[in-house]
Design an enzyme around this catalytic site. Structure first.
Site, short mmCIF file in Angstrom:
data_model
loop_
_atom_site.label_atom_id
_atom_site.label_comp_id
_atom_site.label_asym_id
_atom_site.label_seq_id
_atom_site.Cartn_x
_atom_site.Cartn_y
_atom_site.Cartn_z
CG ASP A 1 -2.24 0.66 0.99
OD1 ASP A 1 -2.36 1.37 -0.03
OD2 ASP A 1 -3.16 0.50 1.82
CG HIS B 1 -9.41 -0.41 -4.01
ND1 HIS B 1 -10.44 0.35 -3.51
CD2 HIS B 1 -8.28 -0.04 -3.33
CE1 HIS B 1 -9.96 1.14 -2.55
NE2 HIS B 1 -8.66 0.93 -2.43
FE1 N7H Z 1 -7.47 1.85 -1.03
N1 N7H Z 1 -6.31 -2.75 -0.53
O1 N7H Z 1 -5.49 -3.41 -0.01
O2 N7H Z 1 -7.17 -3.29 -1.22
N2 N7H Z 1 -5.88 0.75 -1.69
N3 N7H Z 1 -7.90 0.48 0.37
N4 N7H Z 1 -8.95 3.06 -0.28
N5 N7H Z 1 -6.96 3.33 -2.31
C1 N7H Z 1 -4.95 1.13 -2.61
O3 N7H Z 1 -1.80 2.34 -5.12
C2 N7H Z 1 -7.35 -0.79 0.48
C3 N7H Z 1 -9.76 2.78 0.78
C4 N7H Z 1 -7.65 4.52 -2.52
O4 N7H Z 1 -3.83 6.39 -7.14
C5 N7H Z 1 -4.01 0.08 -2.80
O5 N7H Z 1 -0.98 3.03 -3.22
C6 N7H Z 1 -7.95 -1.46 1.61
C7 N7H Z 1 -10.77 3.79 0.91
C8 N7H Z 1 -6.95 5.33 -3.50
O6 N7H Z 1 -4.12 4.62 -8.36
C9 N7H Z 1 -4.39 -0.95 -1.99
C10 N7H Z 1 -8.85 -0.60 2.17
C11 N7H Z 1 -10.54 4.71 -0.09
C12 N7H Z 1 -5.85 4.58 -3.90
C13 N7H Z 1 -5.57 -0.55 -1.29
C14 N7H Z 1 -8.81 0.61 1.38
C15 N7H Z 1 -9.38 4.23 -0.82
C16 N7H Z 1 -5.87 3.34 -3.14
C17 N7H Z 1 -2.85 0.06 -3.79
C18 N7H Z 1 -9.74 -0.75 3.33
C19 N7H Z 1 -11.29 5.96 -0.45
C20 N7H Z 1 -4.80 5.00 -4.92
C21 N7H Z 1 -1.66 0.84 -3.30
C22 N7H Z 1 -9.58 -1.64 4.27
C23 N7H Z 1 -12.58 6.11 -0.29
C24 N7H Z 1 -5.30 4.76 -6.34
C25 N7H Z 1 -1.47 2.17 -3.94
C26 N7H Z 1 -4.33 5.30 -7.35
C27 N7H Z 1 -4.92 2.34 -3.28
C28 N7H Z 1 -6.37 -1.32 -0.42
C29 N7H Z 1 -9.61 1.68 1.61
C30 N7H Z 1 -8.80 4.90 -1.89
C31 N7H Z 1 -3.60 -2.26 -1.90
C32 N7H Z 1 -7.67 -2.86 2.11
C33 N7H Z 1 -11.86 3.84 1.99
C34 N7H Z 1 -7.36 6.71 -3.98
#
Ligand code: N7H
Length: 516
Positions: free
Chosen positions: A228, A371
């Site tokens: 992440d 996601h």
């Molecule tokens: Fe997410 N995951 O493990 O699935 N997220 N996220 N997120 N997220 C990202 O690219 C995760 C949550 C965003 O710029 C990665 O840095 C989990 C909420 C955004 O291309 C992974 C949870 C919200 C991005 C996860 C969670 C977001 C992002 C890849 C909750 C907003 C960047 C790592 C438990 C409402 C997208 C990375 C981009 C990336 C996970 C929550 C938003 C692995 C497990 C609630 C904007």
């Protein structure tokens, strides 16, 4: 990865003297002990700017980084962190103590990114709307979700009511949150104990949550196992040179009152930011079982590889961080670990500035529902994205947040892994900063992740965070052998345990508006 080498903190002459005298005595040199950093530094995450770069970026937009609380622009780099939620019992005493006790401990942005000025424990503080009211701060901050509080926003977020919420988040008694981060739990606890003693009965503890980067090789990975903190926007007043693929956003998209923030606010709110906190439980054994039970049956892949592919397509990245758009069938840890390449994609085919949503070429590499594609659609809305607050770039996005969360809860036990059932809570202490919650977190959750019709009519929900009030969620595009196939998810692998909306003021506002 920016290495914090000894040479940056020790003067060359003192090092030379130490080495020379040790050599004279015929024993190995003893280097002075270097305290551990608050921050983790996985190679795959973009580096923070050096203090010189950050100062140059800030001065170009007339921003004072000594006035901005440290956590806002930091990203997901904390090692150990404690979220201490409190209510204000005696406003007058609290305001006096804020100035004498708390303010001297509040860490600023310039302090945290400079290894020589980084404190043992970082402290930040933020207030909810009811907290402002308790302090008799009546100005309207111009943000409706903040003013109403997260509980009132539950309909927009599609949480299935408050049955899963931590009881302390249900209600209005949380006036503020203190964020404490350090390299050790002991440091955090010591700082908290000192603070509690000094604040005495002016505050009451309502709830606290301990969080920590995962151990060993999982450092920087969230609990499902995916790296992440790779893709956070490059904020103009903080970073001069964006990493390839980072969205460049005006300072005012994250900091209130800066260029790009179009809302009328009280002058004192300048250089603060809205902090969205959500305790998001992750059902890891259940998620893993779902992947094992539903492998994508692509030619040449074993069942195990098909399961890994399904997980990667749900996120949009492999566990190493490698984007599926650049490596569609197998993980590529070298790509995942390379912060010059792992974010350098737009979902667009060569020669286009906007994804052709009808051409399966792009979705076969990365589902529209993944996601990271749902929460940052890049060229699906047209390029360039960002820098669009004046509306001049049609179709591009001003919906960016700085994510500063951290995992909480233990590693999966062997009992949980065997039974495929969560027995002890774990998840993500989700933190997002933005100048406008309605454009930032709320928009991403409501209008993109929860919206089955985004980015095309048949995309379905974000399989990770998309919420349907607890009902089943249809997702398409996950099976690359049949992009039209719909997979129905009957379990929410991420369960909202609630949270609150806060405002993280500048240090000068803390000293004037919040202190007596
Ligand atoms: Fe997410 N995951 O493990 O699935 N997220 N996220 N997120 N997220 C990202 O690219 C995760 C949550 C965003 O710029 C990665 O840095 C989990 C909420 C955004 O291309 C992974 C949870 C919200 C991005 C996860 C969670 C977001 C992002 C890849 C909750 C907003 C960047 C790592 C438990 C409402 C997208 C990375 C981009 C990336 C996970 C929550 C938003 C692995 C497990 C609630 C904007």
């Amino acid at each position: 990865m920016r290495l914090h080498s000894f040479a940056t903190v020790l003067s060359f002459s003192s090092l030379a003297v130490g080495l020379a005298s040790a050599a004279n005595l015929g024993r190995p040199p003893v280097l002075p002990k270097r305290k551990a950093s608050i921050l983790i530094d996985p190679a795959a995450q973009p580096d923070l700017p050096t203090i010189g770069e950050a100062k140059a970026a800030a001065s170009a937009v007339n921003l004072n980084l000594t006035d901005v609380q440290a956590d806002i622009l930091l990203g997901m780099k904390k090692d150990k962190e404690l979220f201490f939620f409190f209510s204000i019992a005696d406003a007058k005493t609290f305001k006096a103590k804020l100035k004498t006790v708390v303010l001297p401990l509040v860490t600023s942005t310039d302090q945290i990114i400079n290894r020589t000025t980084e404190p043992d424990t970082m402290l930040n503080i933020a207030f909810s709307q009811t907290g402002l009211t308790a302090l008799n701060i009546t100005d309207n901050l111009g943000d409706a979700p903040f003013a109403g509080g997260q509980l009132k926003d539950i309909g927009n977020l599609n949480d299935p009511g408050t049955t899963n919420w931590v009881p302390q988040f249900v209600g209005t008694s949380i006036h503020g949150v203190i964020l404490l981060a350090s390299s050790s739990v002991d440091n955090v606890n010591t700082e908290l104990a000192t603070l509690k003693t000094k604040l005495g009965s002016s505050i009451k503890e309502v709830y606290s949550l301990e969080a920590a980067a995962r151990p060993g090789t999982q450092q920087g990975h969230e609990h499902f196992g995916y790296l992440d903190g790779i893709s956070n926007p490059s904020v103009e007043g903080f970073q001069l040179t964006p990493f390839p693929g980072q969205a460049v956003v005006p300072t005012g998209e994250i900091l209130v009152g800066e260029s790009g923030d179009k809302v009328q606010r009280p002058a004192w709110a300048k250089d603060g930011s809205f902090l969205v906190f959500r305790q998001l439980e992750q059902l890891v054994p259940e998620f893993n079982k779902f992947l094992m039970d539903n492998p994508i049956r692509a030619p040449g892949l074993t069942a195990r590889q098909g399961s890994d592919l399904l997980g990667a397509r749900m996120i949009g990245r492999w566990k190493s961080g490698a984007p599926v758009f650049l490596s569609p069938l197998h993980d590529d840890p070298v790509l995942g670990g390379d912060n010059q390449r792992n974010n350098n994609f737009t979902y667009v085919e060569p020669g286009q500035t906007r994804t052709d949503l009808k051409d399966p070429a792009s979705e076969s590499k990365c589902p529209f529902s993944a996601h990271i594609r749902k929460t940052r659609p890049r060229a699906d809305l047209g390029l360039p994205e960002g820098n669009s607050n004046d509306g001049s770039i049609k179709g591009s996005s001003n919906h960016h947040i700085v994510r500063g969360g951290i995992p909480y809860g233990p590693e999966v036990s062997s009992d949980e892994a065997t039974s495929s059932k969560t027995k002890t809570e774990r998840g993500l202490a989700f933190v997002a900063y933005q100048s406008n919650i309605g454009n930032g977190f709320q928009f991403l959750q409501k209008l993109w992740a929860n919206n089955a019709g985004f980015v095309t009519g048949t995309t379905g929900f974000d399989p990770i965070i998309g919420a349907n009030q607890g009902s089943a969620r249809d997702v398409s595009g996950l099976d690359l052998t049949n992009l039209n196939r719909t997979i129905t998810l009957t379990t929410d692998f991420v369960v909202s345990r609630g949270g609150e909306y806060f405002f993280s003021p500048s240090l000068s506002a803390l000293s004037t508006k919040f202190s007596a």
